[in-house]
Design an enzyme around this catalytic site. Sequence first.
Site, mmCIF file in Angstrom:
data_model
loop_
_atom_site.group_PDB
_atom_site.id
_atom_site.type_symbol
_atom_site.label_atom_id
_atom_site.label_comp_id
_atom_site.label_asym_id
_atom_site.label_seq_id
_atom_site.Cartn_x
_atom_site.Cartn_y
_atom_site.Cartn_z
ATOM 1 N N HIS A 1 18.527 -0.285 2.124
ATOM 2 C CA HIS A 1 17.136 0.320 1.859
ATOM 3 C C HIS A 1 16.096 -0.977 2.236
ATOM 4 O O HIS A 1 15.193 -0.918 2.989
ATOM 5 C CB HIS A 1 16.905 0.820 0.715
ATOM 6 C CG HIS A 1 15.440 1.203 0.258
ATOM 7 N ND1 HIS A 1 14.706 2.161 0.880
ATOM 8 C CD2 HIS A 1 14.415 0.394 -0.532
ATOM 9 C CE1 HIS A 1 13.462 2.305 0.501
ATOM 10 N NE2 HIS A 1 13.178 1.155 -0.403
ATOM 11 N N CYS B 1 0.794 -1.110 -0.004
ATOM 12 C CA CYS B 1 -0.159 -0.172 0.053
ATOM 13 C C CYS B 1 0.965 1.228 -0.011
ATOM 14 O O CYS B 1 0.480 2.189 -0.357
ATOM 15 C CB CYS B 1 -0.810 0.061 1.276
ATOM 16 S SG CYS B 1 -0.007 0.061 2.741
#
Length: 284
Positions: free
Chosen positions: A88, A40
């Site tokens: 990351h 999302c």
Amino acid sequence: LTAPVGIRERFAFASGEATAALDELRTRAGIVEAVLLSTCNRTELYLYPGSDAHLEAAEIVFAKKAGELVGGINQYLYRYDGSDSVRHLYRVAGGLDSLILGEAEVQGQVRAAYKLAESVPVHPPLAGPVIHRLFQSALAAGGQIRSQTPIGEGAASVASVAVELARKIFGSLSGRQVMILGAGTTAELVVKALERDGIGGLVVSNRTYERARDLAAKLSGNAVHFDRMPFTLAETDVLIASTTAPHPLVALDGFRHAMDGGRARPLLILDLAIPRNVEPEVGG
């Protein structure tokens, strides 16, 4: 590094779409190893090796998915190379790069993205030795972050934050009628967050009726088929939407029809889905 929801939903890949995109990247662009992570809050493609030609092919896939955008897609893209990309992914798996710091769902989403790449029927596999080591170590790091640091203590989720927002708006959810669209992980977390609220009733609507019934039963609620869902809205106080449908399930015309009799009380709609389950015009 973020983009508005109207942009993020245009880059969102359902499982079947992600499989097709990965297959296309292998067959047409010769990409060796790849994982496509779509949640999302993010859509990210991890590639090895990351040649200029491979990156160009990835941008074409993203552009095809997003469709025409004013100014093009590059304004919404970010890129990490080498150790920066490793760092990351570790942050993502550990919940450090989430909208809600420390939320645990993303670790399962990272695992699912890896498994999906593993399942694409190509040889050699897209989840090759480099990607395999990267994702397994990132998942291990995510587990360590949650078990060995305070970040995992009482960590919230998107679902629990949505329920808490509803509590603040209504003062209390006691006696309120709640409807959940979807019966997946997020919907399950919503039900768990509602356990102590003493709600007046719960309705779960899902594409698979049996899953809706099983989830609703956890709070002695009821299940409804999607085609009957709009008619239940008139009696609903809180609607929480969390399906993976590629198109809105609550459209403005259908919403107006469902509300023809008028409402004497407010309806709170919390759309947690990407792409959105509720047309933005409904809120207008």
